[in-house]
Design a protein around this motif. Structure first.
Motif, short mmCIF file in Angstrom:
data_model
loop_
_atom_site.label_atom_id
_atom_site.label_comp_id
_atom_site.label_asym_id
_atom_site.label_seq_id
_atom_site.Cartn_x
_atom_site.Cartn_y
_atom_site.Cartn_z
N LEU A 134 0.82 -1.20 0.00
CA LEU A 134 0.00 0.00 0.00
C LEU A 134 0.86 1.25 0.00
CD1 LEU A 134 -2.95 0.84 0.06
CD2 LEU A 134 -2.82 0.86 2.54
N ASN A 135 1.97 1.23 0.73
CA ASN A 135 2.89 2.37 0.73
C ASN A 135 3.47 2.61 -0.66
OD1 ASN A 135 2.61 3.11 3.39
ND2 ASN A 135 4.31 1.83 4.09
N GLU A 136 3.88 1.54 -1.32
CA GLU A 136 4.43 1.68 -2.67
C GLU A 136 3.38 2.24 -3.62
OE1 GLU A 136 6.20 -1.97 -4.01
OE2 GLU A 136 7.36 -2.19 -2.17
N LEU A 137 2.16 1.74 -3.53
CA LEU A 137 1.07 2.23 -4.37
C LEU A 137 0.84 3.71 -4.12
CD1 LEU A 137 -1.35 1.61 -6.30
CD2 LEU A 137 -2.68 1.20 -4.23
N TYR A 138 0.82 4.09 -2.87
CA TYR A 138 0.60 5.48 -2.47
C TYR A 138 1.68 6.38 -3.07
CZ TYR A 138 -0.50 9.27 0.83
OH TYR A 138 -0.86 10.46 1.40
N ILE A 139 2.93 5.99 -2.93
CA ILE A 139 4.04 6.80 -3.43
C ILE A 139 4.01 6.87 -4.95
CG2 ILE A 139 6.55 6.84 -3.64
CD1 ILE A 139 6.64 5.78 -0.76
N ASN A 140 3.74 5.75 -5.62
CA ASN A 140 3.70 5.76 -7.08
C ASN A 140 2.58 6.65 -7.60
OD1 ASN A 140 5.87 4.03 -7.25
ND2 ASN A 140 4.61 2.18 -7.38
N GLU A 190 -8.32 21.03 -12.14
CA GLU A 190 -8.83 19.66 -12.31
C GLU A 190 -7.78 18.65 -11.86
OE1 GLU A 190 -11.24 16.51 -13.15
OE2 GLU A 190 -11.78 18.63 -13.07
N SER A 191 -6.54 18.91 -12.22
CA SER A 191 -5.45 18.01 -11.83
C SER A 191 -5.26 18.01 -10.31
CB SER A 191 -4.16 18.45 -12.53
OG SER A 191 -3.10 17.64 -12.12
N THR A 192 -5.36 19.17 -9.71
CA THR A 192 -5.23 19.26 -8.26
C THR A 192 -6.39 18.55 -7.56
OG1 THR A 192 -4.12 21.39 -8.53
CG2 THR A 192 -4.94 20.87 -6.33
N ARG A 193 -7.59 18.65 -8.13
CA ARG A 193 -8.75 17.96 -7.57
C ARG A 193 -8.55 16.44 -7.65
NH1 ARG A 193 -12.60 15.20 -9.11
NH2 ARG A 193 -12.31 15.58 -11.31
N LYS A 194 -8.00 15.97 -8.79
CA LYS A 194 -7.73 14.54 -8.93
C LYS A 194 -6.71 14.07 -7.89
CE LYS A 194 -7.87 12.85 -13.49
NZ LYS A 194 -7.20 12.80 -14.80
N ALA A 234 -7.26 11.20 -0.78
CA ALA A 234 -8.37 10.83 0.11
C ALA A 234 -8.68 9.34 0.02
CB ALA A 234 -9.61 11.65 -0.24
N ALA A 235 -8.64 8.79 -1.20
CA ALA A 235 -8.89 7.35 -1.36
C ALA A 235 -7.81 6.52 -0.68
CB ALA A 235 -8.98 7.01 -2.85
N LEU A 236 -6.56 6.92 -0.85
CA LEU A 236 -5.47 6.19 -0.21
C LEU A 236 -5.51 6.32 1.31
CD1 LEU A 236 -2.61 6.91 -2.73
CD2 LEU A 236 -3.72 4.73 -2.30
N TYR A 249 -5.72 3.37 4.15
CA TYR A 249 -4.90 3.31 5.35
C TYR A 249 -5.76 3.19 6.61
CZ TYR A 249 -0.15 4.18 3.70
OH TYR A 249 1.08 4.06 3.14
N LYS A 250 -6.87 3.94 6.63
CA LYS A 250 -7.75 3.89 7.79
C LYS A 250 -8.33 2.49 7.97
CE LYS A 250 -11.80 5.96 9.85
NZ LYS A 250 -13.05 6.59 9.61
N LYS A 251 -8.73 1.86 6.86
CA LYS A 251 -9.27 0.50 6.94
C LYS A 251 -8.21 -0.48 7.43
CE LYS A 251 -12.81 1.01 3.41
NZ LYS A 251 -13.25 0.61 2.06
N MET A 252 -6.96 -0.29 6.98
CA MET A 252 -5.88 -1.16 7.44
C MET A 252 -5.63 -0.99 8.94
SD MET A 252 -4.56 -3.05 5.01
CE MET A 252 -2.87 -3.35 5.40
N LEU A 253 -5.65 0.25 9.40
CA LEU A 253 -5.43 0.49 10.82
C LEU A 253 -6.59 -0.04 11.66
CD1 LEU A 253 -3.94 4.09 10.79
CD2 LEU A 253 -2.78 1.98 11.39
N ASP A 254 -7.81 0.07 11.16
CA ASP A 254 -8.96 -0.48 11.88
C ASP A 254 -8.87 -2.00 11.93
OD1 ASP A 254 -9.95 2.02 12.34
OD2 ASP A 254 -11.38 1.99 10.67
N ALA A 255 -8.39 -2.62 10.87
CA ALA A 255 -8.24 -4.07 10.84
C ALA A 255 -7.16 -4.52 11.83
CB ALA A 255 -7.90 -4.55 9.44
N MET A 256 -6.12 -3.70 12.01
CA MET A 256 -5.06 -4.05 12.93
C MET A 256 -5.54 -3.96 14.38
SD MET A 256 -1.84 -2.25 11.06
CE MET A 256 -0.77 -2.36 12.45
N ASN A 257 -6.46 -3.05 14.65
CA ASN A 257 -6.96 -2.89 16.03
C ASN A 257 -8.04 -3.89 16.24
OD1 ASN A 257 -5.23 -0.81 16.56
ND2 ASN A 257 -6.64 0.73 15.84
#
Length: 139
Positions: free
Chosen positions: A85-91, A115-119, A125-127, A131-139
């Motif tokens: 997920l980190n690699e995806l986020y950075i890419n 438009e580019s800034t909005r994208k 926000a999607a990434l 991350y939030k779902k991953m952290l919730d799954a860890m807890n």
């Protein structure tokens, strides 16, 4: 009595302070009470001849059970997923950043930049949601 300047106030003050010194002297030799009963959990604590060297003792601490091995595999898989997920986020961020740089070099209009800034904000926000779902799954 000392504040009110009563008679013999110095004598009473000295008697009180000597009493306090005597009490502290006596309490210095008291054995502290045991607050916790650790010997119930670890009976080896009461044994004077107990072997405390972990290399010499016959404990099963070093042996892993099937449950702990499964837990270890789950943690390894979770670490792998977070790294992916980190690699995806950075890419994604790098791709969107490079696209904005190209638009600036090509003299893009303010609307296309907006438009580019909005994208970019939507992708972040999607990434962050992932991350939030991953952290919730860890807890």
């Amino acid at each position: 009595m000392k504040i009110m300047h009563a008679p013999y106030d110095n004598v009473f003050l000295m008697i009180g302070l000597c009493t306090e010194v005597f009490i502290f002297f006596i309490s210095a030799f008291d054995e502290p009470s045991r607050e916790y009963k650790w010997d119930r959990v670890y009976p080896v604590l009461n044994d004077k001849n107990a072997v405390t060297d972990p290399k010499l003792g016959n404990s099963n601490v070093g042996k892993t059970t099937a449950k702990s091995a499964a837990c270890r595999r789950a943690i390894d898989q979770l670490n792998k997923n977070v790294d992916t997920l980190n690699e995806l986020y950075i890419n994604k961020l790098n791709d969107l950043y490079e696209a904005q740089i190209k638009q600036l070099k090509n003299g893009a209009s303010a609307d296309s930049m907006q438009e580019s800034t909005r994208k970019l904000a939507d992708e972040i926000a999607a990434l962050n949601e992932k991350y939030k779902k991953m952290l919730d799954a860890m807890n």
